[in-house]
Design an enzyme around this catalytic site. Structure first.
Site, PDB file in Angstrom:
ATOM      1  N   LYS A  94      41.179  49.715  52.765  1.00 26.12           N
ATOM      2  CA  LYS A  94      40.398  49.469  51.759  1.00 26.12           C
ATOM      3  C   LYS A  94      40.236  51.059  51.113  1.00 26.12           C
ATOM      4  O   LYS A  94      40.162  51.572  50.109  1.00 26.12           O
ATOM      5  CB  LYS A  94      39.114  48.769  51.728  1.00 26.12           C
ATOM      6  CG  LYS A  94      38.517  48.679  50.101  1.00 26.12           C
ATOM      7  CD  LYS A  94      37.028  48.022  50.619  1.00 26.12           C
ATOM      8  CE  LYS A  94      36.083  48.127  49.367  1.00 26.12           C
ATOM      9  NZ  LYS A  94      36.560  47.333  48.313  1.00 26.12           N
ATOM     10  N   ARG A 124      40.639  44.410  48.028  1.00 27.73           N
ATOM     11  CA  ARG A 124      39.540  43.558  47.848  1.00 27.73           C
ATOM     12  C   ARG A 124      39.148  42.612  49.187  1.00 27.73           C
ATOM     13  O   ARG A 124      40.201  42.045  49.637  1.00 27.73           O
ATOM     14  CB  ARG A 124      39.790  42.563  46.658  1.00 27.73           C
ATOM     15  CG  ARG A 124      38.963  41.272  46.626  1.00 27.73           C
ATOM     16  CD  ARG A 124      37.674  41.801  46.070  1.00 27.73           C
ATOM     17  NE  ARG A 124      36.961  40.613  45.791  1.00 27.73           N
ATOM     18  CZ  ARG A 124      35.412  40.522  45.931  1.00 27.73           C
ATOM     19  NH1 ARG A 124      34.875  41.467  46.383  1.00 27.73           N
ATOM     20  NH2 ARG A 124      34.889  39.376  45.681  1.00 27.73           N
ATOM     21  N   ASP A 139      30.280  27.965  39.614  1.00 25.48           N
ATOM     22  CA  ASP A 139      31.512  28.349  39.601  1.00 25.48           C
ATOM     23  C   ASP A 139      32.404  27.498  40.865  1.00 25.48           C
ATOM     24  O   ASP A 139      31.851  27.507  41.838  1.00 25.48           O
ATOM     25  CB  ASP A 139      31.772  29.759  40.018  1.00 25.48           C
ATOM     26  CG  ASP A 139      31.620  30.701  38.803  1.00 25.48           C
ATOM     27  OD1 ASP A 139      31.594  30.102  37.715  1.00 25.48           O
ATOM     28  OD2 ASP A 139      31.287  31.998  38.998  1.00 25.48           O
ATOM     29  N   GLU A 156      42.034  25.126  45.552  1.00 22.08           N
ATOM     30  CA  GLU A 156      42.470  25.746  46.816  1.00 22.08           C
ATOM     31  C   GLU A 156      42.453  25.032  47.873  1.00 22.08           C
ATOM     32  O   GLU A 156      43.200  25.130  48.996  1.00 22.08           O
ATOM     33  CB  GLU A 156      41.618  27.180  47.115  1.00 22.08           C
ATOM     34  CG  GLU A 156      42.004  27.920  48.477  1.00 22.08           C
ATOM     35  CD  GLU A 156      41.008  28.914  48.550  1.00 22.08           C
ATOM     36  OE1 GLU A 156      40.277  29.174  49.385  1.00 22.08           O
ATOM     37  OE2 GLU A 156      40.805  29.836  47.538  1.00 22.08           O
ATOM     38  N   ILE A 164      32.528  36.181  32.842  1.00 16.67           N
ATOM     39  CA  ILE A 164      32.312  35.226  33.665  1.00 16.67           C
ATOM     40  C   ILE A 164      31.457  35.188  34.522  1.00 16.67           C
ATOM     41  O   ILE A 164      30.719  34.290  35.354  1.00 16.67           O
ATOM     42  CB  ILE A 164      33.874  35.212  34.672  1.00 16.67           C
ATOM     43  CG1 ILE A 164      34.930  35.302  33.511  1.00 16.67           C
ATOM     44  CG2 ILE A 164      33.793  34.223  35.623  1.00 16.67           C
ATOM     45  CD1 ILE A 164      35.026  33.790  32.949  1.00 16.67           C
ATOM     46  N   ARG A 201      37.200  48.581  57.417  1.00 16.46           N
ATOM     47  CA  ARG A 201      37.949  48.540  56.171  1.00 16.46           C
ATOM     48  C   ARG A 201      38.516  49.761  55.965  1.00 16.46           C
ATOM     49  O   ARG A 201      38.309  50.384  54.667  1.00 16.46           O
ATOM     50  CB  ARG A 201      37.134  48.077  55.134  1.00 16.46           C
ATOM     51  CG  ARG A 201      36.524  46.506  55.086  1.00 16.46           C
ATOM     52  CD  ARG A 201      35.508  46.205  54.135  1.00 16.46           C
ATOM     53  NE  ARG A 201      34.362  47.022  54.070  1.00 16.46           N
ATOM     54  CZ  ARG A 201      33.253  47.108  53.037  1.00 16.46           C
ATOM     55  NH1 ARG A 201      33.637  46.709  51.889  1.00 16.46           N
ATOM     56  NH2 ARG A 201      32.373  47.905  53.384  1.00 16.46           N
ATOM     57  N   HIS A 217      41.843  42.137  36.974  1.00 16.22           N
ATOM     58  CA  HIS A 217      42.510  42.904  38.145  1.00 16.22           C
ATOM     59  C   HIS A 217      43.255  44.095  38.010  1.00 16.22           C
ATOM     60  O   HIS A 217      43.796  44.636  39.122  1.00 16.22           O
ATOM     61  CB  HIS A 217      43.167  41.840  39.001  1.00 16.22           C
ATOM     62  CG  HIS A 217      42.267  40.637  39.569  1.00 16.22           C
ATOM     63  ND1 HIS A 217      42.121  39.520  38.817  1.00 16.22           N
ATOM     64  CD2 HIS A 217      41.535  40.710  40.643  1.00 16.22           C
ATOM     65  CE1 HIS A 217      41.263  38.625  39.592  1.00 16.22           C
ATOM     66  NE2 HIS A 217      40.782  39.386  40.479  1.00 16.22           N
ATOM     67  N   SER A 254      30.086  38.515  36.692  1.00 17.10           N
ATOM     68  CA  SER A 254      29.369  39.857  37.515  1.00 17.10           C
ATOM     69  C   SER A 254      29.884  41.234  36.538  1.00 17.10           C
ATOM     70  O   SER A 254      30.843  40.944  35.679  1.00 17.10           O
ATOM     71  CB  SER A 254      30.085  39.964  38.548  1.00 17.10           C
ATOM     72  OG  SER A 254      31.608  40.025  38.610  1.00 17.10           O
ATOM     73  N   CYS A 311      39.929  30.162  38.842  1.00 17.98           N
ATOM     74  CA  CYS A 311      40.956  31.078  38.745  1.00 17.98           C
ATOM     75  C   CYS A 311      42.030  31.302  39.579  1.00 17.98           C
ATOM     76  O   CYS A 311      41.875  30.552  40.668  1.00 17.98           O
ATOM     77  CB  CYS A 311      40.130  32.611  38.952  1.00 17.98           C
ATOM     78  SG  CYS A 311      39.551  32.865  40.747  1.00 17.98           S
TER      79      CYS A 311
END
Length: 775
Positions: A19, A524, A608, A614, A440, A16, A703, A442, A652
């Site tokens: 990131k 992410r 959730d 999707e 929501i 990563r 975001h 977290s 979402c």
């Protein structure tokens, strides 16, 4: 001689690196020069993995999103990006909102949604009647020069003009196809510049061709590729994610030099294309699954490919089904996977190795049964052994689980009473104010939390100390929420690294990886679990943390679970049984956890299903079959509770208007959804449909680092109230707050609560005014 190539490669790096470089740049901990140096090293690392291929793809690497890159390449940049000559700043303004803390002018990010039916998110192109395109190809051309400098034959990757239009949104009353002529002019210029740069082949991705196109769009394809047919560059028209079906004749008629098909999802169409493409056209067969992690059955692949190789010769190309963006990089980095299971797996680098074996096998004996060399014989024999071992494994096949699934009764799919009855019982117990506020699930995953989790997993911290540390975080999170004034609290999920990955160790038939990261959006990354066998619950997954959080407050604390369809869609799923069968197994496991939470006194349980939509097939004619079993899986896990237990769900970054009957059939007491980036426009569909249950439309975009103002939240809520009765409206952010910092979260939630309180006061004033008028 058959050739092998790739459609795209993971860009985050094995560890990563992208990131970390991006987040250091965004936080002003590294310069643009340092970022560029890291990016150059990553690109070189990516190219090194492609050495065995006949072409190295160029243009698939991105700092944030390849669709956003295409918008910048075409000069289609929203005005709010500004006119700064600092291109990177403009880019990140659209990618993630305001570019830096020093920027005095807030900029809202581009809308984000799912890339076809994957868990990758792209920044939606924006169009209007005033849109004008202007080619900006310098960056792509530099990437071509860099790859050439390392000795590679390059194949640039572009999103096709029709798919680019298909992916975008129109911000006024104009039509997307009105922009096609101007857009094609830019593509023609780009192909000319690629030809001048010495490019022979260009990969033009048109995954929109696996959707159901109407006659107007089909005609647009004919028109577009006829206009581009004059280019001296060879075009490989690339489709993936499904069957061509009603577009098969169209694709065969287009004047292109080659066609790529997803042979994992559309295997039956391969022979048709091989027959109908003329002798001069390349057929690229995507035989290695680019969306999953299982070893390719090479014997089965060769059975399909050998007759085509005899017919097409060097005009047969072999590739992954789609870009390997959706796979982790290297399975050899994994040290903790069960030794029986690890040989079943192939990540991106192993998939390229499989291509090399297929090429060798095809080119060694295209027309004879001559013996293969030892290395190839060993590779094919080992592959056959692994495939057979997986089929026979008791780790994958559990008779007890299969028996429990067979005993599921239809009565398990329904609540005791209807919503109208349940909600009255719930309101009587919960006693929440109008416009109840919540989040929501977290809260920020700070470096301290991650450090604690790493120390525990590495053995540097014992279980008791680990639990004490997490309880301290939960206590602080509850205190912060009470100070803010939220009505329904959450424990903040400090024990969870991810909403799907967290649950895998508690479930038989699932495993997690150490380095199996894939990009979700921007910086992410997620590590999807691998569902390798029949799924069942080992034991309690969440209850201890919810019970502890509830002991700290008199306000209700939501139990937080991930639903079976999201567990399915955000995992790498076994490919030896139907997804429906796996979803039902997951639903039974979640149902057991729901029952345990309720027995522990949890009055609100959020399950959730962020990924429900999707999972829809790309062809709407196939939706109902999926939605039938997907909704049934949610109902199976959620319907075993009393009327007084309130079931929430969250979804979402999806369009819901075309599946609202199915969302209604889920029968969650409260649904929370993302709506802020669309300025609540998504709710118009709920109004037209007359959705009957409670709903929490997100009132600010988590975001983006922007802190929403009270007035803007109030406007959004008032807009929402035009579509949903006020008594059924909840107030919440768009999504979880895991990726944000406390410095952003606290003022944002304070403003959200203040906005809700102001609206409550206004509602009271209005009610008193109405009573006065009546008197």
């Amino acid at each position: 001689m058959a050739k092998i190539h790739n459609l795209g490669f993971p860009r985050i790096g094995k560890n990563r690196e992208l990131k970390r470089a991006l987040e250091a740049y965004w936080s002003n901990q590294c310069s643009e020069k340092e970022l560029n140096r890291e990016v150059a090293a990553l690109r070189e690392q990516q190219l090194s993995a492609l050495e065995s291929l006949d072409f190295a793809q160029v243009g698939d690497f991105s700092l944030y999103d390849h669709v956003l890159d295409m918008s910048f390449l075409l000069g289609n940049v929203p005005d709010r990006a500004g006119t700064s000559e600092h291109e990177l700043d403009r880019y990140f303004r659209i990618a993630r909102g305001r570019a830096s803390a020093q920027d005095c002018c807030a900029t809202h990010a581009g809308e984000m949604t799912k890339w076809f039916d994957t868990n990758y998110h792209y920044i939606v192109p924006e169009f209007s009647s005033t849109t004008r395109f202007e080619l900006q190809a310098d960056s792509l051309l530099q990437q071509i020069r860099d790859a050439r400098g390392l000795g590679f034959e390059v194949k640039p990757v572009l999103i096709g003009p029709l798919t680019y239009l298909h992916l975008g949104k129109v911000t006024d009353d104009s039509q997307k196809l009105d922009l096609l002529d101007d857009l094609l002019t830019q593509y023609s210029q780009l192909l000319a510049r690629l030809n001048k740069a010495g490019v022979q082949w260009v990969q033009i991705d048109e995954p929109a061709l696996v959707t159901e196109l109407n006659a107007q769009w089909q005609m647009a394809y004919k028109y577009a590729y006829q206009r581009l047919s004059d280019s001296p560059v060879n075009v490989l028209l690339t489709t993936y994610f499904g069957e061509l079906a009603g577009n098969l004749d169209l694709v065969c008629s287009l004047p292109v030099e080659g066609v790529h098909i997803d042979a994992v999802r559309a295997q039956h169409e391969v022979d048709i294309l091989a027959e109908r493409l003329d002798a001069s056209q390349v057929l690229s067969v995507g035989i290695v699954d680019g969306r999953n992690v299982w070893r390719t059955d090479l014997a089965q692949a060769l059975t399909l490919l050998r007759p085509i190789a005899q017919r097409k010769g060097e005009k047969l190309w072999v590739a992954p089904s789609c870009s390997l963006l959706h796979c982790p990089v290297d399975v050899n980095a994994e040290t903790d996977i069960h030794p029986e299971i690890k040989p079943w797996l192939a990540f991106a680098e192993q998939k390229l190795e499989e291509l090399a074996i297929l090429k060798l096998a095809l080119n060694k004996q295209p027309n004879s049964h001559a013996p293969l060399d030892d290395e190839l014989t060993i590779a094919l024999a080992e592959n056959a052994r692994v495939i057979e071992a997986r089929q026979r494994s008791l780790l994958a096949n559990n008779a007890d689980v299969q028996e429990r699934v067979a005993k599921v009764d239809v009565s398990w799919l329904a609540r005791n009473s209807n919503y109208a009855t349940r909600i009255q019982a719930q309101r009587a117990i919960l006693k929440l104010p109008p416009f109840p506020t919540t989040t929501i699930g977290s809260f920020p995953q700070t470096q301290a939390i991650r450090s604690v989790r790493r120390r525990f997993l590495s053995g540097a911290m014992d279980e008791r100390a680990y639990h004490q540390a997490l309880e301290g975080v939960i206590q602080e999170t509850i205190q912060q929420q009470e100070a803010i004034g939220l009505d329904v609290l959450v424990h903040g999920e400090p024990e969870r690294n991810d909403m799907v990955e967290y649950f895998a160790p508690f479930l038989n038939g699932m495993l997690t990886t150490q380095y199996g990261w894939v990009q979700s959006y921007g910086s992410r990354c997620v590590k999807p679990p691998i569902i390798y066998g029949d799924v069942s619950r080992k034991g309690s997954m969440t209850t201890r943390w919810i019970e502890y959080a509830q002991s700290l407050t008199s306000k209700p604390v939501k139990g937080m679970l991930t639903g079976p369809v999201t567990l399915l869609n955000w995992s790498f799923v076994r490919n030896d049984q139907t997804r429906e069968a796996t979803a039902k197994q997951l639903a039974l496991a979640v149902r057991e956890e729901v029952a345990e939470l309720e027995a522990a006194g949890t009055r609100i349980i959020q399950i959730d299903e962020a990924a429900l939509r999707e999972g829809l097939p790309l062809k709407s004619s196939e939706w109902q079959a999926y939605l039938h079993w997907a909704v049934d899986a949610f109902r199976l896990c959620a319907s075993g509770v009393a009327d007084t237990t309130q079931i929430h769900t969250h979804m979402c970054y999806s369009q819901f208007n075309d599946i609202l009957p199915d969302i209604q059939r889920m029968d969650a007491d409260v649904i929370t959804i993302e709506t802020s980036r669309s300025q609540m426009k998504l709710l118009e569909a709920f109004k037209r449909f007359q959705y009957r249950n409670d709903i929490g439309p997100g009132v600010y975009d988590i975001h983006s680092p922007n802190v929403p103002q009270i007035e803007s939240i109030q406007r959004l809520i008032e807009t929402a109230a035009c579509s949903i009765p006020r008594e059924r409206l909840w107030i919440n952010p768009d999504c979880g707050l895991k990726t944000r910092a406390w410095a952003e979260v606290l003022p944002a939630l304070q403003n959200m609560v203040q906005a809700a309180r102001a609206l409550r006061n206004n509602s009271v004033d209005l009610e008193e005014e109405e009573l006065t008028l009546i008197d």
